[in-house]
Design a protein around this motif. Structure first.
Motif, short mmCIF file in Angstrom:
data_model
loop_
_atom_site.label_atom_id
_atom_site.label_comp_id
_atom_site.label_asym_id
_atom_site.label_seq_id
_atom_site.Cartn_x
_atom_site.Cartn_y
_atom_site.Cartn_z
N THR A 129 0.06 -2.43 4.42
CA THR A 129 -0.85 -3.40 5.34
C THR A 129 0.18 -4.47 5.67
OG1 THR A 129 -2.82 -2.52 4.16
CG2 THR A 129 -2.89 -4.68 5.36
N LEU A 130 1.07 -4.87 4.68
CA LEU A 130 1.80 -5.95 5.12
C LEU A 130 2.88 -5.54 6.23
CD1 LEU A 130 2.92 -8.67 4.13
CD2 LEU A 130 4.40 -7.69 2.43
N ARG A 131 3.49 -4.35 6.16
CA ARG A 131 4.16 -3.81 7.15
C ARG A 131 3.53 -4.16 8.71
NH1 ARG A 131 7.28 1.95 7.14
NH2 ARG A 131 8.98 1.43 8.92
N LEU A 132 2.47 -3.22 8.60
CA LEU A 132 1.58 -3.38 9.88
C LEU A 132 1.43 -4.78 10.38
CD1 LEU A 132 -0.05 -1.71 11.59
CD2 LEU A 132 -2.17 -1.91 10.23
N LEU A 133 1.01 -5.63 9.50
CA LEU A 133 0.74 -7.24 9.87
C LEU A 133 2.02 -7.68 10.58
CD1 LEU A 133 -1.39 -8.36 7.21
CD2 LEU A 133 -2.16 -8.06 9.38
#
Length: 413
Positions: free
Chosen positions: A314-318
Motif C-alpha cells: 500500500t505504501l508503494r501504491l501511495l
C-alpha cells in the motif's frame, strides 16, 4: 417367723440359730436386688460418661475440621484470584482476530485502490482519445481556414505557436505534475522566439529564462527510487522468530515449587498435594515476562507478516499515486507495528528505511510559470498596436498631358 420373747431366745440357743438362719434366708433376695440395681446404675453412668466423652471428642474434631475447611476455602479463593489475574489464551485469540481483521481490511483497501487505479486509467485513456479527436478537429478547421481565408504572416504563426507551447507548459506542470515536459515546452518556446528575432519579445524570453530556472530549482521527488526502495524492504522483510520454550520451563518450575511448598506427612497434607496436582494438570499458568511477540504462535506470526507485506505494498501504491498525506500516515502505521511486535534488532533496518522515506515530500510546492504567457500577450498586443510603416513608391511622379497647338495660323495666307 414366730416371735418369741428374749428370755426364751436366750434360753434356747438352737432356737436362736434357727431364727438367725431364717432371717438370713429372708434377707438374701433383698441383697441380690440391690446389687443388680447398683450394676445397672454403674452401666448407665459409664454409658453417659462415654457419651459425653464422644460428644466432646466429636465437637473437637468438628471444630478442627471446620478450621481446616475454612483455611482450605481461603487458599482456594487465593488460587482462584491468581487464576483470574493470570493471562489466558483469550488475549492471544483477540490479537489474532484483530490481526486477521486488519489484514482483511488492508486487502480490501488494496483491492479498492487497484480498482480505482483501473478506473482512473480508463478515464485517462478516454481523455486522451477525446484530446486526440479534438486535435484532429482543430487541425481540420485550421486547414479549412487556411484554404478559405487569407493566410496570416509567418511571424503571427510563430507567435501563436509560442503561446501554445507556454499554455502546454502550464498545463503539464499544474495538471499533470510533470515538470520535465513543462521545462521542455519552455525551451522550445524560447527557441522559436530566438528565430523570430524581434526586440519586442525580448522581455518574454527573459521571463521564460526565469521560469526555467525556477523549475530547475524546484524540488522533484524521486518516485522511481522510492518505489524501488519499498520493493527492497518487501524483499528484506522476514517473519518473526519461533516461540521460545521459556514459558514452559517457567510453568514446570512453578509446579515443582508449589508441590515442594506443602510439607508434612499427614492425611490433610496428602489431600492438599493431590488437589494441587489436579489443579496443575487442569490449569496451565503461563508467565509472560517476555515481549508480546514471543507469545504469538505460527499462525499469528504469519498473519503479522502478511499484514506488514500488505502495508508495504500500500505504501508503494501511495508513492505512485503521489498521495503525500496517506503516504506519511502509512509510514506511521508501519512504525507502530514494527515497534509493537518485532524485536529491535530485526526491526532496526526497516525503521531506518522508513525514516528515509518519511523525509520524502511527494507534493512539493510548484513554481508559477504563467508570467511568461502574460508577458507574451502584452508583447503581442503592443506589436499589433504599432502603426504600419508607409509604403515607399519610387514611381510617384505624375505625367502631364501634351500641350495642344492653339495657334490659328494653320494655313498660310
Amino acid at each position: 417367723m414366730i416371735d418369741k420373747t428374749a428370755h426364751e431366745a436366750d434360753s434356747n440357743p438352737s432356737a436362736n440359730d434357727v431364727e438367725t438362719l431364717d432371717i438370713y434366708d429372708n434377707s438374701k433376695p433383698a441383697k441380690r436386688g440391690s446389687a443388680s440395681a447398683r450394676f445397672a446404675l454403674f452401666i448407665a453412668i459409664l454409658a453417659l460418661f462415654f457419651t459425653v466423652v464422644g460428644i466432646a471428642a466429636g465437637y473437637k474434631h468438628w471444630q478442627r475440621m471446620h478450621d481446616k475447611v475454612r483455611n482450605n476455602a481461603s487458599e482456594l479463593a487465593a488460587i482462584k484470584q491468581q487464576l483470574t489475574q493470570a493471562p489466558d489464551d483469550s488475549a492471544i485469540q483477540a490479537l489474532r482476530k484483530e490481526l486477521t481483521d486488519k489484514a482483511n481490511q488492508s486487502q480490501a483497501n488494496h483491492t479498492e485502490a487497484l480498482q480505482e487505479m483501473a478506473r482512473m486509467q480508463n478515464q485517462t485513456r478516454q481523455f486522451a482519445d477525446t484530446v486526440a479527436s479534438q486535435v484532429e478537429q482543430v487541425t481540420f478547421l485550421q486547414a479549412r481556414m487556411q484554404q478559405s481565408a487569407a493566410p496570416a504572416t509567418a511571424k503571427e504563426w510563430q507567435v501563436a505557436e509560442v503561446a501554445f507551447l507556454l499554455q502546454m507548459a502550464n498545463r503539464e506542470l499544474h495538471l499533470v505534475n510533470n515538470p520535465q515536459t513543462a521545462k521542455a515546452s519552455l525551451k522550445e518556446a524560447d527557441a522559436l522566439l530566438a528565430t523570430l528575432g524581434s526586440v519586442n519579445y525580448l522581455p518574454v524570453r527573459q521571463q521564460i529564462a526565469r521560469d526555467i530556472s525556477a523549475l530547475e530549482a524546484a524540488p522533484a521527488p524521486d518516485i522511481t527510487g522510492a518505489s524501488q526502495q519499498i520493493h527492497a524492504m518487501m524483499l528484506e522483510l522476514k517473519p518473526l522468530p519461533a516461540l521460545s520454550e521459556v514459558a514452559a520451563s517457567d510453568a514446570a518450575t512453578t509446579d515443582i515449587a508449589a508441590s515442594d511448598s506443602i510439607e508434612g506427612n499427614s492425611l490433610w497434607a496428602d489431600y492438599k498435594r493431590k488437589a494441587g496436582e489436579m489443579l496443575n494438570d487442569a490449569v496451565v499458568v503461563r508467565r509472560f515476562d517476555q515481549p508480546l511477540q514471543s507469545a504469538l504462535d505460527a499462525d499469528a506470526r504469519q498473519h503479522l507478516f502478511q499484514l506488514l507485506h500488505l502495508r508495504l505494498e500500500t505504501l508503494r501504491l501511495l508513492v505512485l499515486q503521489r498521495d503525500n498525506s496517506g503516504f506519511h500516515a502509512q509510514i506511521t502505521l508501519l512504525r507502530e507495528t514494527l515497534k509493537s511486535y518485532y524485536p529491535e534488532a530485526q526491526a532496526k533496518p526497516l525503521q531506518e528505511n522508513l525514516d528515509k522515506l518519511d523525509k520524502l515530500d511527494l507534493q512539493p510546492v510548484l513554481p508559477d510559470i504563467s508570467a511568461s504567457l502574460k508577458q507574451l500577450e502584452s508583447a503581442r498586443q503592443a506589436d499589433n498596436a504599432k502603426p504600419p510603416l508607409p509604403a515607399a513608391d519610387d514611381k510617384a511622379t505624375t505625367t502631364k498631358p501634351p500641350a495642344k497647338d492653339t495657334s490659328k495660323g494653320g494655313k498660310s495666307e
